[in-house]
Scaffold this motif. Structure first.
Motif, PDB file in Angstrom:
ATOM      1  N   THR A  62      -0.117  33.995  21.656  1.00 41.27           N
ATOM      2  CA  THR A  62      -1.215  33.204  22.597  1.00 41.27           C
ATOM      3  C   THR A  62      -0.772  31.892  22.932  1.00 41.27           C
ATOM      4  OG1 THR A  62      -2.659  34.461  21.747  1.00 41.27           O
ATOM      5  CG2 THR A  62      -3.693  32.343  22.848  1.00 41.27           C
ATOM      6  N   ASP A  63       0.527  31.007  21.871  1.00 42.93           N
ATOM      7  CA  ASP A  63       0.563  29.510  21.797  1.00 42.93           C
ATOM      8  C   ASP A  63       1.709  29.690  22.244  1.00 42.93           C
ATOM      9  OD1 ASP A  63      -1.216  28.716  20.274  1.00 42.93           O
ATOM     10  OD2 ASP A  63      -0.248  29.276  18.211  1.00 42.93           O
ATOM     11  N   VAL A  78      -8.280  40.558  28.677  1.00 41.08           N
ATOM     12  CA  VAL A  78      -7.300  39.676  27.989  1.00 41.08           C
ATOM     13  C   VAL A  78      -6.488  38.869  27.412  1.00 41.08           C
ATOM     14  CG1 VAL A  78      -4.654  38.486  28.736  1.00 41.08           C
ATOM     15  CG2 VAL A  78      -5.852  40.654  29.791  1.00 41.08           C
ATOM     16  N   TRP A  79      -8.165  37.514  27.826  1.00 47.20           N
ATOM     17  CA  TRP A  79      -8.316  36.262  27.655  1.00 47.20           C
ATOM     18  C   TRP A  79      -8.980  36.437  26.155  1.00 47.20           C
ATOM     19  CZ3 TRP A  79     -11.956  33.895  25.476  1.00 47.20           C
ATOM     20  CH2 TRP A  79     -12.146  31.816  25.306  1.00 47.20           C
ATOM     21  N   ARG A  80      -9.961  37.156  25.628  1.00 46.49           N
ATOM     22  CA  ARG A  80     -10.953  37.772  24.927  1.00 46.49           C
ATOM     23  C   ARG A  80      -9.138  38.340  23.719  1.00 46.49           C
ATOM     24  NH1 ARG A  80     -14.547  39.367  27.556  1.00 46.49           N
ATOM     25  NH2 ARG A  80     -14.681  41.351  27.859  1.00 46.49           N
ATOM     26  N   ARG A  83      -7.813  35.042  22.581  1.00 45.99           N
ATOM     27  CA  ARG A  83      -8.427  33.780  22.116  1.00 45.99           C
ATOM     28  C   ARG A  83      -8.440  34.723  20.355  1.00 45.99           C
ATOM     29  NH1 ARG A  83     -10.119  30.545  19.941  1.00 45.99           N
ATOM     30  NH2 ARG A  83     -11.824  29.006  20.113  1.00 45.99           N
ATOM     31  N   GLU A  84      -7.957  35.473  20.014  1.00 49.11           N
ATOM     32  CA  GLU A  84      -8.791  35.815  18.298  1.00 49.11           C
ATOM     33  C   GLU A  84      -7.243  35.746  17.913  1.00 49.11           C
ATOM     34  OE1 GLU A  84      -9.336  40.446  18.040  1.00 49.11           O
ATOM     35  OE2 GLU A  84     -11.005  40.481  19.023  1.00 49.11           O
ATOM     36  N   GLU A  87      -5.671  29.399  20.029  1.00 49.15           N
ATOM     37  CA  GLU A  87      -7.338  28.360  20.820  1.00 49.15           C
ATOM     38  C   GLU A  87      -7.291  27.903  21.805  1.00 49.15           C
ATOM     39  OE1 GLU A  87      -8.973  26.818  18.759  1.00 49.15           O
ATOM     40  OE2 GLU A  87      -8.597  27.848  17.788  1.00 49.15           O
ATOM     41  N   ARG A  88      -5.367  28.799  22.764  1.00 50.69           N
ATOM     42  CA  ARG A  88      -5.258  28.286  23.645  1.00 50.69           C
ATOM     43  C   ARG A  88      -5.021  29.320  24.511  1.00 50.69           C
ATOM     44  NH1 ARG A  88      -1.989  23.453  24.759  1.00 50.69           N
ATOM     45  NH2 ARG A  88      -2.260  23.731  27.053  1.00 50.69           N
ATOM     46  N   PRO A  89      -5.405  30.479  25.037  1.00 53.74           N
ATOM     47  CA  PRO A  89      -4.886  31.071  25.426  1.00 53.74           C
ATOM     48  C   PRO A  89      -4.496  31.346  26.993  1.00 53.74           C
ATOM     49  CG  PRO A  89      -7.459  32.459  24.729  1.00 53.74           C
ATOM     50  CD  PRO A  89      -6.557  30.701  25.033  1.00 53.74           C
TER      51      PRO A  89
END
Length: 349
Positions: A62-63, A78-80, A83-84, A87-89
């Motif tokens: 994600t980072d 996808v965002w959810r 996010r797991e 912090e910033r998807p």
């Protein structure tokens, strides 16, 4: 720029690690995977492929990664998932088809919400305008005001164009790989039937395998002046076929861009286009071969088949040079890649 992970669920990879398929989705995926360093394809992986890696969405970093999503309705999911793990998807929609495909209210609203929540990059100005209109129609003003959309013409590989080749009979191209209702194949056939009664012609229809076995395709293949067959196996053969094509007749009611028409015109094929916004976006002001009624399409197609050199000369005069060069300049895929990279950097750093 962050690394790119491309998501398109129908994407398939062969045993040699290449994305296969000749439809628009597969072509776009291959082009996106050429951008940036260490690109990834979201899939069942993990797997090392030719020039990219396949990874499950759950393993995308994600980072450091932007997920470019061709499956727009899935962007919130996808965002959810991202996010797991961070912090910033970073999720970007890539809208490469019409936004009006959904008849049910639920996917319409889900599409609008996706456009409103995530930056959307479109394959043409027309598509970007449709994205903005969907957001305005289905979301509240405060949400619509924050929506971000950008676009550039998808374009094509200019260096693929082959020298023109003459044929014994003029060749008319059915400029689509599907026989779907939106393409209006019946109208195309009505016009070329009338043209065939006035002069000998050859019609070429290269169809996706899913439509090649349709009842209509089987019926058409019985006509000795219509060739119905599969898509060309290589890009070189595709461009060689265009080099020996005289004209095409476009009958689609709507296109988000129109890559097949652009490639054909760049190859010197005379394009007979419907007088519509999507078609006018492809060509210069004053383009002479727009039809409003089937009779006009018939007359223009006959002229193009009887005097293709005269038609090409008229197009050259319109742009004050070579019309094929104008098409190549306005629809160069390098412009697409450069614009997309700039937009990714602006949106995600």
């Amino acid at each position: 720029m962050r690394h790119l992970a491309v998501k398109w669920d129908p994407a398939q990879v062969d045993a040699d690690g290449h994305v296969i398929g000749k439809d628009a989705g597969a072509t776009i995926v291959r082009r996106l995977l050429r951008l940036g360093e260490a690109p990834q394809l979201v899939g069942p992986g993990p797997r090392r492929c030719d020039g990219f890696e396949m990874v499950p969405l759950e393993l995308v970093d994600t980072d450091t990664t932007v997920v470019v999503n061709l499956d727009v309705l899935d962007s919130t999911t996808v965002w959810r998932v991202l996010r797991e793990r961070g912090e910033r998807p970073a999720v970007m929609n890539f809208q490469w088809g019409p936004t009006t495909r959904h008849d049910d209210r639920v996917p319409q609203l889900a599409e609008a919400l996706s456009f409103a929540l995530f930056p959307t990059f479109a394959n043409s100005e027309r598509t970007a305008d449709e994205v903005r209109e969907v957001v305005r129609r289905w979301t509240v003003p405060e949400v619509a005001a924050r929506a971000r959309a950008a676009w550039v013409n998808l374009g094509f590989r200019v260096d693929h164009v082959q020298p023109r080749r003459t044929t014994d009979l003029p060749v008319v191209l059915y400029p689509a790989i599907y026989l779907s209702e939106r393409k209006q194949p019946s109208l195309f056939l009505d016009v070329v039937e009338r043209v065939h009664k006035q002069m000998p012609i050859r019609v070429a229809m290269r169809l996706h395998e899913s439509h090649l076995v349709s009842e209509l395709a089987m019926k058409l293949s019985q006509k000795d002046w219509i060739w119905v067959g599969p898509l060309t196996p290589t890009r070189l053969e595709y461009w060689e076929a265009l080099a020996s094509t005289t004209a095409f007749l476009a009958t689609a009611t709507q296109e988000s861009y129109g890559l097949e028409y652009v490639e054909a015109m760049a190859a010197g094929v005379v394009g007979i286009l419907p007088d519509s916004d999507w078609a006018r976006a492809l060509v210069p002001e004053g383009y002479p071969f727009f039809w409003r009624q089937p009779g006009e399409a018939e007359a223009m197609l006959i002229r193009a088949l009887r005097d293709p050199q005269g038609c090409r000369a008229e197009l050259d005069a319109l742009v004050g040079g070579e019309f094929t060069s104008w098409i190549a300049r306005e629809h160069d895929d390098h412009t697409f890649e450069e614009a997309l990279i700039r937009q990714l950097e602006e949106w995600f750093g």
